[in-house]
Design a protein around this motif. Structure first.
Motif, PDB file in Angstrom:
ATOM      1  N   UNK A  37       0.839  -1.207   0.000  1.00 52.39           N
ATOM      2  CA  UNK A  37       0.000   0.000   0.000  1.00 52.39           C
ATOM      3  C   UNK A  37       0.869   1.250   0.000  1.00 52.39           C
ATOM      4  N   UNK A  38       0.275   2.392  -0.349  1.00 56.45           N
ATOM      5  CA  UNK A  38       1.059   3.632  -0.308  1.00 56.45           C
ATOM      6  C   UNK A  38       1.366   4.011   1.139  1.00 56.45           C
ATOM      7  N   UNK A  39       2.500   4.626   1.320  1.00 59.15           N
ATOM      8  CA  UNK A  39       2.834   5.109   2.667  1.00 59.15           C
ATOM      9  C   UNK A  39       3.531   6.467   2.549  1.00 59.15           C
ATOM     10  N   UNK A  40       3.468   7.199   3.616  1.00 59.11           N
ATOM     11  CA  UNK A  40       4.022   8.555   3.650  1.00 59.11           C
ATOM     12  C   UNK A  40       5.552   8.491   3.642  1.00 59.11           C
ATOM     13  N   UNK A  41       6.148   9.369   2.881  1.00 64.02           N
ATOM     14  CA  UNK A  41       7.606   9.431   2.820  1.00 64.02           C
ATOM     15  C   UNK A  41       8.113  10.510   3.770  1.00 64.02           C
ATOM     16  N   UNK A  42       9.421  10.509   3.988  1.00 68.73           N
ATOM     17  CA  UNK A  42      10.027  11.511   4.870  1.00 68.73           C
ATOM     18  C   UNK A  42       9.882  12.915   4.289  1.00 68.73           C
ATOM     19  N   UNK A  43       9.760  13.013   2.984  1.00 66.52           N
ATOM     20  CA  UNK A  43       9.628  14.322   2.333  1.00 66.52           C
ATOM     21  C   UNK A  43       8.193  14.850   2.377  1.00 66.52           C
ATOM     22  N   UNK A  44       7.280  14.050   2.930  1.00 67.73           N
ATOM     23  CA  UNK A  44       5.896  14.498   3.054  1.00 67.73           C
ATOM     24  C   UNK A  44       4.973  14.010   1.958  1.00 67.73           C
ATOM     25  N   UNK A  45       5.480  13.291   0.972  1.00 69.51           N
ATOM     26  CA  UNK A  45       4.642  12.754  -0.102  1.00 69.51           C
ATOM     27  C   UNK A  45       4.225  11.326   0.205  1.00 69.51           C
ATOM     28  N   UNK A  46       3.736  10.647  -0.796  1.00 64.10           N
ATOM     29  CA  UNK A  46       3.328   9.249  -0.653  1.00 64.10           C
ATOM     30  C   UNK A  46       3.971   8.412  -1.750  1.00 64.10           C
ATOM     31  N   UNK A  47       4.225   7.158  -1.441  1.00 60.79           N
ATOM     32  CA  UNK A  47       4.723   6.220  -2.442  1.00 60.79           C
ATOM     33  C   UNK A  47       3.527   5.681  -3.230  1.00 60.79           C
ATOM     34  N   UNK A  48       3.803   5.094  -4.404  1.00 62.27           N
ATOM     35  CA  UNK A  48       2.737   4.494  -5.201  1.00 62.27           C
ATOM     36  C   UNK A  48       2.404   3.101  -4.667  1.00 62.27           C
ATOM     37  N   UNK A  49       1.179   2.701  -4.870  1.00 61.40           N
ATOM     38  CA  UNK A  49       0.791   1.320  -4.585  1.00 61.40           C
ATOM     39  C   UNK A  49       1.595   0.417  -5.507  1.00 61.40           C
ATOM     40  N   UNK A  50       1.883  -0.797  -5.062  1.00 64.35           N
ATOM     41  CA  UNK A  50       2.602  -1.761  -5.890  1.00 64.35           C
ATOM     42  C   UNK A  50       1.789  -3.045  -5.939  1.00 64.35           C
ATOM     43  N   UNK A  51       1.587  -3.558  -7.151  1.00 68.59           N
ATOM     44  CA  UNK A  51       0.775  -4.745  -7.386  1.00 68.59           C
ATOM     45  C   UNK A  51       1.644  -5.898  -7.888  1.00 68.59           C
ATOM     46  N   UNK A  52       1.321  -7.113  -7.461  1.00 67.58           N
ATOM     47  CA  UNK A  52       2.025  -8.302  -7.943  1.00 67.58           C
ATOM     48  C   UNK A  52       1.489  -8.679  -9.322  1.00 67.58           C
TER      49      UNK A  52
END
Length: 168
Positions: A37-52
């Motif tokens: 799932x997406x999670x918050x980064x240290x820079x204040x943004x979010x990562x993308x969801x990743x699918x198998x």
């Protein structure tokens, strides 16, 4: 095509034709969630969801069913019945070699078990359908459709059966 370990939301959207917003809504609604799932980064943004790759395949099937007119609620129901009644996920029933095969006529979605029992997953998923006739004569929906053969036209402008060919 070589399979990757995971696919980003952008890649999945490109493969399936779904929008990033649809993927987000389907994830939030519990239809199909990403492995990562997406999670918050240290820079204040979010990562993308990743699918198998399996989730990508399932999203391709869900997108196809959605394009055929099935509602998101119906897709939820199908996934729920596959899991609770048959112990399978969508991948198993659509190409993963499970003991259940998913079929559709465009209006309903059916499951056929390895024993030959049919179930309507949208109406009465626990009640097997009565199959009249020889089950061996049934054909898989995945077979390719052969184009209709054209009749030969003789030099007189009439077909070999004496009728004029239909205008195309």
């Amino acid at each position: 095509m070589r399979l990757k370990k995971t696919y980003s939301s952008r890649e999945v959207a490109a493969f399936t034709g779904l929008t990033a917003r649809q993927l987000q809504a389907w994830d939030a609604g519990g239809l199909l969630s990403a492995t990562i799932p997406p999670h918050r980064t240290a820079a204040g943004g979010y990562t993308e969801r990743r699918y198998t790759p399996i989730e990508l395949f399932e999203l391709l099937v869900l997108a196809d069913l959605r394009q055929r007119g099935f509602t998101v609620r119906q897709l939820h129901d199908v996934l729920q019945v596959l899991q609770t009644q048959f112990g399978h996920r969508l991948f198993d029933a659509t190409g993963g070699g499970g003991s259940v095969q998913l079929l559709t006529d465009g209006r309903e979605i059916y499951a056929r078990t390895a024993a030959g029992a049919f179930f309507n997953l949208l109406r009465m998923p626990s009640q097997p359908l009565l199959v009249v006739g020889d089950e061996g004569l049934l054909k898989d929906l995945g077979l390719s459709v052969r184009p209709k053969r054209r009749r030969r036209v003789s030099g007189s402008g009439k077909s070999s059966r004496g009728r004029r060919p239909a205008a195309e």
